[in-house]
Design a protein around this motif. Structure first.
Motif, PDB file in Angstrom:
ATOM      1  N   GLY A 260      -5.479 -10.302  65.832  1.00  0.00           N
ATOM      2  CA  GLY A 260      -6.328 -10.005  66.956  1.00  0.00           C
ATOM      3  C   GLY A 260      -5.474  -9.283  68.031  1.00  0.00           C
ATOM      4  N   PRO A 261      -6.110  -9.386  69.339  1.00  0.00           N
ATOM      5  CA  PRO A 261      -5.254  -8.752  70.421  1.00  0.00           C
ATOM      6  C   PRO A 261      -3.761  -8.933  70.481  1.00  0.00           C
ATOM      7  CG  PRO A 261      -7.619  -9.383  71.134  1.00  0.00           C
ATOM      8  CD  PRO A 261      -7.232 -10.126  69.751  1.00  0.00           C
ATOM      9  N   GLY A 262      -3.009  -8.146  70.614  1.00  0.00           N
ATOM     10  CA  GLY A 262      -1.612  -8.469  70.659  1.00  0.00           C
ATOM     11  C   GLY A 262      -0.857  -8.704  69.621  1.00  0.00           C
ATOM     12  N   GLY A 263      -1.527  -9.010  68.296  1.00  0.00           N
ATOM     13  CA  GLY A 263      -0.789  -9.230  67.304  1.00  0.00           C
ATOM     14  C   GLY A 263      -0.404  -8.059  66.604  1.00  0.00           C
ATOM     15  N   HIS A 264       0.422  -8.628  65.345  1.00  0.00           N
ATOM     16  CA  HIS A 264       1.039  -7.800  64.540  1.00  0.00           C
ATOM     17  C   HIS A 264       1.061  -7.856  62.944  1.00  0.00           C
ATOM     18  CE1 HIS A 264       3.121  -6.232  68.313  1.00  0.00           C
ATOM     19  NE2 HIS A 264       3.320  -7.644  68.629  1.00  0.00           N
ATOM     20  N   GLY A 265      -0.364  -8.186  62.745  1.00  0.00           N
ATOM     21  CA  GLY A 265      -0.432  -8.492  61.062  1.00  0.00           C
ATOM     22  C   GLY A 265      -0.369  -9.801  60.841  1.00  0.00           C
ATOM     23  N   GLY A 266      -0.587 -10.068  59.728  1.00  0.00           N
ATOM     24  CA  GLY A 266      -0.519 -11.585  59.128  1.00  0.00           C
ATOM     25  C   GLY A 266      -1.696 -12.495  59.384  1.00  0.00           C
ATOM     26  N   GLY A 267      -2.712 -11.904  60.234  1.00  0.00           N
ATOM     27  CA  GLY A 267      -4.023 -12.582  60.347  1.00  0.00           C
ATOM     28  C   GLY A 267      -3.610 -13.894  60.750  1.00  0.00           C
ATOM     29  N   MET A 268      -4.436 -14.897  60.111  1.00  0.00           N
ATOM     30  CA  MET A 268      -4.355 -16.347  60.686  1.00  0.00           C
ATOM     31  C   MET A 268      -3.151 -16.968  59.676  1.00  0.00           C
ATOM     32  SD  MET A 268      -7.750 -17.446  58.544  1.00  0.00           S
ATOM     33  CE  MET A 268      -7.581 -19.151  58.622  1.00  0.00           C
ATOM     34  N   TRP A 269      -2.479 -16.306  59.132  1.00  0.00           N
ATOM     35  CA  TRP A 269      -1.296 -16.987  58.405  1.00  0.00           C
ATOM     36  C   TRP A 269      -0.170 -16.862  59.266  1.00  0.00           C
ATOM     37  CZ3 TRP A 269      -4.168 -20.021  55.640  1.00  0.00           C
ATOM     38  CH2 TRP A 269      -5.284 -19.424  55.093  1.00  0.00           C
ATOM     39  N   GLY A 270      -0.213 -16.249  60.283  1.00  0.00           N
ATOM     40  CA  GLY A 270       1.175 -15.988  61.036  1.00  0.00           C
ATOM     41  C   GLY A 270       1.631 -14.763  61.056  1.00  0.00           C
ATOM     42  N   GLN A 271       2.420 -14.243  61.923  1.00  0.00           N
ATOM     43  CA  GLN A 271       3.079 -12.945  61.813  1.00  0.00           C
ATOM     44  C   GLN A 271       3.967 -12.663  60.979  1.00  0.00           C
ATOM     45  OE1 GLN A 271       4.001 -11.976  66.205  1.00  0.00           O
ATOM     46  NE2 GLN A 271       5.633 -10.395  65.388  1.00  0.00           N
ATOM     47  N   ALA A 272       3.754 -11.589  60.189  1.00  0.00           N
ATOM     48  CA  ALA A 272       4.778 -11.201  59.276  1.00  0.00           C
ATOM     49  C   ALA A 272       5.758 -10.363  59.845  1.00  0.00           C
ATOM     50  CB  ALA A 272       4.155 -10.029  58.247  1.00  0.00           C
ATOM     51  N   GLY A 273       7.192 -10.443  59.428  1.00  0.00           N
ATOM     52  CA  GLY A 273       8.157  -9.746  59.917  1.00  0.00           C
ATOM     53  C   GLY A 273       9.491 -10.349  59.807  1.00  0.00           C
ATOM     54  N   TRP A 274      10.607  -9.757  60.048  1.00  0.00           N
ATOM     55  CA  TRP A 274      12.111 -10.295  59.482  1.00  0.00           C
ATOM     56  C   TRP A 274      12.398 -11.613  60.011  1.00  0.00           C
ATOM     57  CZ3 TRP A 274      13.590  -7.691  55.699  1.00  0.00           C
ATOM     58  CH2 TRP A 274      13.329  -6.289  55.506  1.00  0.00           C
ATOM     59  N   THR A 275      11.837 -11.983  61.188  1.00  0.00           N
ATOM     60  CA  THR A 275      11.991 -13.033  61.811  1.00  0.00           C
ATOM     61  C   THR A 275      11.183 -14.388  61.451  1.00  0.00           C
ATOM     62  OG1 THR A 275      10.964 -13.086  63.864  1.00  0.00           O
ATOM     63  CG2 THR A 275      13.140 -12.150  63.832  1.00  0.00           C
ATOM     64  N   ARG A 276      10.355 -14.250  60.425  1.00  0.00           N
ATOM     65  CA  ARG A 276       9.075 -15.323  60.214  1.00  0.00           C
ATOM     66  C   ARG A 276       9.950 -16.693  59.513  1.00  0.00           C
ATOM     67  NH1 ARG A 276       4.604 -13.945  55.929  1.00  0.00           N
ATOM     68  NH2 ARG A 276       2.974 -13.767  57.656  1.00  0.00           N
ATOM     69  N   MET A 277      10.963 -16.542  58.854  1.00  0.00           N
ATOM     70  CA  MET A 277      11.677 -17.747  58.432  1.00  0.00           C
ATOM     71  C   MET A 277      12.242 -18.415  59.549  1.00  0.00           C
ATOM     72  SD  MET A 277      11.059 -17.277  55.083  1.00  0.00           S
ATOM     73  CE  MET A 277       9.518 -16.769  55.700  1.00  0.00           C
ATOM     74  N   PHE A 278      12.358 -17.877  60.750  1.00  0.00           N
ATOM     75  CA  PHE A 278      13.075 -18.534  61.824  1.00  0.00           C
ATOM     76  C   PHE A 278      12.170 -19.040  62.728  1.00  0.00           C
ATOM     77  CE2 PHE A 278      16.188 -15.615  59.746  1.00  0.00           C
ATOM     78  CZ  PHE A 278      17.184 -16.548  59.136  1.00  0.00           C
ATOM     79  N   GLY A 279      10.744 -18.737  62.721  1.00  0.00           N
ATOM     80  CA  GLY A 279       9.835 -18.787  63.770  1.00  0.00           C
ATOM     81  C   GLY A 279       9.540 -20.292  63.965  1.00  0.00           C
ATOM     82  N   SER A 280       8.493 -20.642  64.758  1.00  0.00           N
ATOM     83  CA  SER A 280       8.139 -21.981  64.990  1.00  0.00           C
ATOM     84  C   SER A 280       7.444 -22.377  63.782  1.00  0.00           C
ATOM     85  CB  SER A 280       7.527 -21.916  66.190  1.00  0.00           C
ATOM     86  OG  SER A 280       6.165 -21.253  66.017  1.00  0.00           O
ATOM     87  N   GLU A 281       6.768 -21.386  62.974  1.00  0.00           N
ATOM     88  CA  GLU A 281       5.985 -22.208  61.990  1.00  0.00           C
ATOM     89  C   GLU A 281       6.728 -22.703  60.740  1.00  0.00           C
ATOM     90  OE1 GLU A 281       2.351 -23.223  59.991  1.00  0.00           O
ATOM     91  OE2 GLU A 281       2.866 -22.855  62.112  1.00  0.00           O
ATOM     92  N   VAL A 282       7.651 -21.673  60.290  1.00  0.00           N
ATOM     93  CA  VAL A 282       8.516 -22.017  59.177  1.00  0.00           C
ATOM     94  C   VAL A 282       9.792 -22.463  59.545  1.00  0.00           C
ATOM     95  CG1 VAL A 282       9.466 -20.619  57.356  1.00  0.00           C
ATOM     96  CG2 VAL A 282       7.195 -20.101  58.479  1.00  0.00           C
ATOM     97  N   GLY A 283      10.415 -22.353  60.577  1.00  0.00           N
ATOM     98  CA  GLY A 283      12.075 -22.697  60.873  1.00  0.00           C
ATOM     99  C   GLY A 283      12.334 -24.003  60.632  1.00  0.00           C
ATOM    100  N   GLY A 284      11.548 -24.754  60.840  1.00  0.00           N
ATOM    101  CA  GLY A 284      11.890 -26.352  60.710  1.00  0.00           C
ATOM    102  C   GLY A 284      11.627 -26.737  59.272  1.00  0.00           C
ATOM    103  N   GLN A 285      11.000 -25.944  58.336  1.00  0.00           N
ATOM    104  CA  GLN A 285      10.744 -26.280  57.011  1.00  0.00           C
ATOM    105  C   GLN A 285      12.152 -25.858  56.136  1.00  0.00           C
ATOM    106  OE1 GLN A 285       7.078 -27.320  56.334  1.00  0.00           O
ATOM    107  NE2 GLN A 285       7.654 -27.600  58.489  1.00  0.00           N
ATOM    108  N   ILE A 286      12.653 -24.817  56.726  1.00  0.00           N
ATOM    109  CA  ILE A 286      13.596 -24.259  55.611  1.00  0.00           C
ATOM    110  C   ILE A 286      14.711 -23.682  56.296  1.00  0.00           C
ATOM    111  CG2 ILE A 286      12.306 -21.904  55.420  1.00  0.00           C
ATOM    112  CD1 ILE A 286      14.190 -23.704  52.484  1.00  0.00           C
ATOM    113  N   SER A 287      14.843 -23.424  57.485  1.00  0.00           N
ATOM    114  CA  SER A 287      15.842 -22.415  57.919  1.00  0.00           C
ATOM    115  C   SER A 287      16.948 -23.167  58.725  1.00  0.00           C
ATOM    116  CB  SER A 287      15.056 -21.508  59.054  1.00  0.00           C
ATOM    117  OG  SER A 287      14.977 -22.317  60.190  1.00  0.00           O
TER     118      SER A 287
END
Length: 795
Positions: free
Chosen positions: A361-388
């Protein structure tokens, strides 16, 4: 991160590696060489071209006294973590539990992975993981334990296998640390206690890595072909995700195996056949069997397993072009849903507030409702606490390991191990980071074995050469980075046991300083530093893993960690993942970040979700924050109460008995169960419901087939309207349950919506415990109830 608490014993065939000129300074503490009677060639690890060697086997008398008790402790502790309180999650992902129930009573459903025993449609994955659980249910009966215990045992087996894999190349201490890191990774503690396919996928891939490294030891064709077969069954577990490691395994073998080049090529081709035959045979059977003799292939639009493999569950995950899905990277909207959802005032049009989903949506960068794709995805708020937690540590140690082994012979086994596990981590991590289609944080459990292996192997090298200044500096820097990142992740949940993050930070600083002093420290003092480092590195992920095990998880999208660890929290469907662009857009429009439909009431039609009563039974007044969406109280944790049914996403428990919707199943009332069971033997399906999760709860409660119209999302053309009319005319379906999945999502089939409208027009509804039911054996007077041609006849 902590080094290994033992010095490995060198076991090479000679005291010097090829090309040896002089002993490097950081190998001056090398112990006396102890040959191994069964050690293969090239077992030693040349360090910087020197003769300093690290063992591939750890068989010293000193180690033998503590290795076995330590391994037993690791495996028993892992078993306790993964098994304790397991039954609290109930059916966990009811979508798969229903398929397990179907496979436990029908061998045809077992083979294809059907959602129901009447074989109307399959789940949207291959059936390998269902086979294991269905066999367990056939032996022990249907229960949450018989479904989930095999998953937990897979976790224990994976930890033990990773230990053995790393130990063969390094030392027992390295293997133990690798296993502990895997066991305490929060997303591993989540998925080995859950019934998604990822548990079997990870076990099979770790086994394939073990077989590949065994093949490299002596250029064994047998082991390499076995690795291919294991990956093939991993493919039958989760399709193309299993193939991410294949290029890595093949290249590492081609580069490092101790045999001639053309023999390596022939062996790799043979392994390719091992990969192709099991998976190819299953695909061929499914494709060649007439469609009328097998269930519809869920997740495809044309009843094709190949389409599922390459589209919805394949390349579509990378590009976001997933026909029939409920989200993706193109446009940022949820397919099939209007933009106006939630925040409707009482009696207003359904969902008065406008919500733009996801960073598309506005201000977004792809990935839709599944979160923002990009090099920092594994460290972000959605994924970081799971694996990083130890991901930066693993990357640093990968670089260190490859640097130390840079002058080793081509066939060096330790470097081969770094290349294999490092390639696994990088390839899989990059793909996950750049996926523009459906992505869930729990996918990252596939990274956990590689992180554990790299941490164990890298720490073994640094501990071995701790007296060299360069190794001491790298150890200190690695420890500092590990503690800093763990502190950062813990700080994302500041109210949750704040002492843990301070303990991690203090222990990390002490350990980092200790490593700098390790050049002159005696062994016992160095072991003390290592112990502090273990606490600093494992306390953070370990505490999250324990919190994960203490929390029941249900729904289709579970999340690890304590409550408040990420958007929506753990426990159930963290569904509406919004990056900063989409979330800000939602907030500007009054969108509640912890729930859907926060308005007073959604309006007279559509249940606050769909306008005009698009689904039967949606016309009930539904309190916005308490409907089928994850409510304010649940915050996405799947605990919202569905008092009037008809929600789309559903809470963890539908206390009023209403349909749980797309992502969470329901627990129907005893009255409804009794009603559905009446004369059940007279019908092929006791009921039909839009969406697999809507159907799953009723099927598990009645243990009779319930047709999931449209498959998981309600967007598959199974059945078509003509087929459904035929089934009704033949008296094969008793009830139709109102509410359910999205239908016609992202360009998918409109069959479920057509069926819902046809049922509404031709059959009288009744409400039982908040659930709208249509008796398909009792049409309205003058209704068009169906025919074999699909044109309809008048009753």
């Amino acid at each position: 991160m902590s080094p290994i608490l033992t010095d490995p014993v060198p076991l090479s065939g000679g005291g010097r590696a090829p090309g040896h000129r002089r002993r490097m300074p950081w190998t001056r503490d090398q112990p006396h060489h102890v040959p191994s009677p069964d050690a293969p060639t090239e077992t030693g690890l040349p360090v910087g071209g020197s003769g300093g060697l690290v063992s591939a086997e750890d068989v010293s008398a000193e180690d033998a006294r503590w290795v076995r008790p330590a391994l037993v402790t690791l495996l028993v502790g892992t078993g306790v973590l993964y098994l304790w309180g397991l039954g609290a999650s109930g059916w966990a992902n009811a979508f798969y539990s229903a398929a397990v129930q179907a496979g436990s009573v029908s061998w045809k459903a077992f083979f294809y992975g059907s959602s129901d025993a009447a074989n109307s449609i399959t789940v949207d994955k291959p059936p390998a993981s269902l086979w294991v659980m269905a066999l367990s249910v056939r032996i022990f009966g249907l229960s949450a334990w018989s479904i989930l215990v095999p998953q937990a045992l897979m976790g224990v087996a994976t930890v033990g296998l990773l230990y053995q894999t790393v130990r063969r190349q390094f030392s027992a201490g390295a293997g133990l640390l690798a296993g502990a890191v895997l066991a305490l990774t929060p997303v591993a503690a989540l998925m080995f206690r859950f019934n998604n396919p990822d548990a079997l996928l990870v076990l099979l891939l770790v086994a394939a890595a073990y077989a590949t490294l065994r093949a490299i030891e002596q250029a064994s064709t047998r082991w390499l072909v076995f690795a291919g077969v294991l990956v093939s069954f991993a493919f039958l577990t989760k399709l193309l995700q299993a193939l991410l490691v294949v290029p890595v395994f093949a290249l590492v073998y081609l580069v490092t195996a101790p045999t001639s080049f053309w023999r390596r090529v022939r062996q790799t081709l043979a392994a390719g056949l091992g990969l192709l035959i099991p998976a190819g045979l299953f695909i061929a059977i499914v494709e060649l069997v007439p469609a009328s003799s097998r269930p519809y292939i869920g997740g495809s639009q044309h009843n094709s397993l190949l389409e599922l493999t390459l589209g919805y569950n394949g390349l579509g995950r990378l590009t976001g072009n997933e026909t029939g899905s409920v989200g993706g990277g193109r446009g940022g909207r949820m397919g099939g849903l209007p933009e106006s959802i939630g925040n409707g005032a009482a009696g207003a049009a359904p969902g008065g507030g406008t919500v733009i989903f996801g960073p598309g949506g506005p201000g977004g960068h792809g990935g839709g409702m599944w979160g923002q794709a990009g090099w920092t995805r594994m460290f972000g708020s959605e994924v970081g606490g799971q694996i990083s937690w130890l991901l930066p540590t693993a990357l640093i140690l990968l670089v260190a390991g490859l640097w130390i082994t840079r002058r080793a012979p081509r066939t060096n086994r330790a470097r081969a191990a770094f290349l294999l596990w490092g390639g696994w981590l990088l390839v899989t991590g990059i793909v996950f980071s750049q996926m523009k289609g459906i992505f869930h944080a729990y996918y990252t459990v596939a990274l956990a074995p590689a992180v554990g292996a790299l941490v164990g192997m890298g720490c073994a090298l640094l501990w071995r050469h701790r007296r060299h200044p360069a190794a001491a500096v790298v150890s200190a820097a690695t420890m500092a980075a590990t503690a800093a990142w763990c502190y950062t992740l813990l700080n994302r949940t500041p109210q949750w046991h704040p002492w843990i993050r301070y303990a991690v930070l203090v222990a990390g600083i002490i350990a980092a300083l200790g490593f700098l002093a390790a050049i002159r420290l005696p062994r016992r003092a160095a072991l003390g530093v290592a112990t502090v480092a273990l606490v600093a590195g494992l306390l953070g992920p370990g505490s999250y893993a324990i919190a994960t095990a203490a929390t029941p998880h249900t729904g289709s999208i579970p999340a690890a960690g304590p409550a408040g660890a990420g958007f929506g929290g753990p426990g159930g469907g963290r569904f509406f993942r919004m990056g900063q662009g989409g979330l800000q857009a939602g907030r500007q429009r009054g969108f509640p970040p912890r729930g859907m439909g926060r308005g007073a009431q959604g309006g007279p039609q559509g249940g606050g979700i769909f306008p005009g009563g698009a689904f039967p039974g949606d016309g009930q007044q539904m309190p916005g924050g308490q409907g089928g969406m994850p409510g304010q109280a649940g915050g996405g944790a799947g605990t919202g109460t569905t008092t009037l049914g008809n929600g789309i996403l559903g809470g963890r428990e539908s206390r009023g008995g209403g349909p749980g919707g797309l992502l969470s199943a329901v627990t129907p009332s005893n009255t409804i169960v009794k009603l559905l069971r009446q004369n059940a033997d007279s019908y092929t399906w006791v009921a039909a419901a839009v969406g697999s999760n809507s159907a799953a709860g009723y099927q598990l409660a009645t243990q009779d087939p319930v047709m999931p119209v449209g498959g998981f999302n309600g967007s598959d053309p199974s059945p078509t309207l003509a087929q459904f009319k035929q089934y009704v005319a033949e008296g094969k379906i008793h009830y139709f349950i109102g509410g359910g999945g999205f239908g016609q999502a992202n360009g998918g089939s409109s069959s479920s919506r057509e069926i819902s409208s046809w049922v509404t027009e031709n059959f009288t509804s009744k409400t039982v415990d908040g659930v709208t039911l249509y008796d398909l054996t009792a049409p309205k007077t003058g209704a068009t109830t169906g025919s074999t041609t699909g044109t309809g006849v008048t009753a």
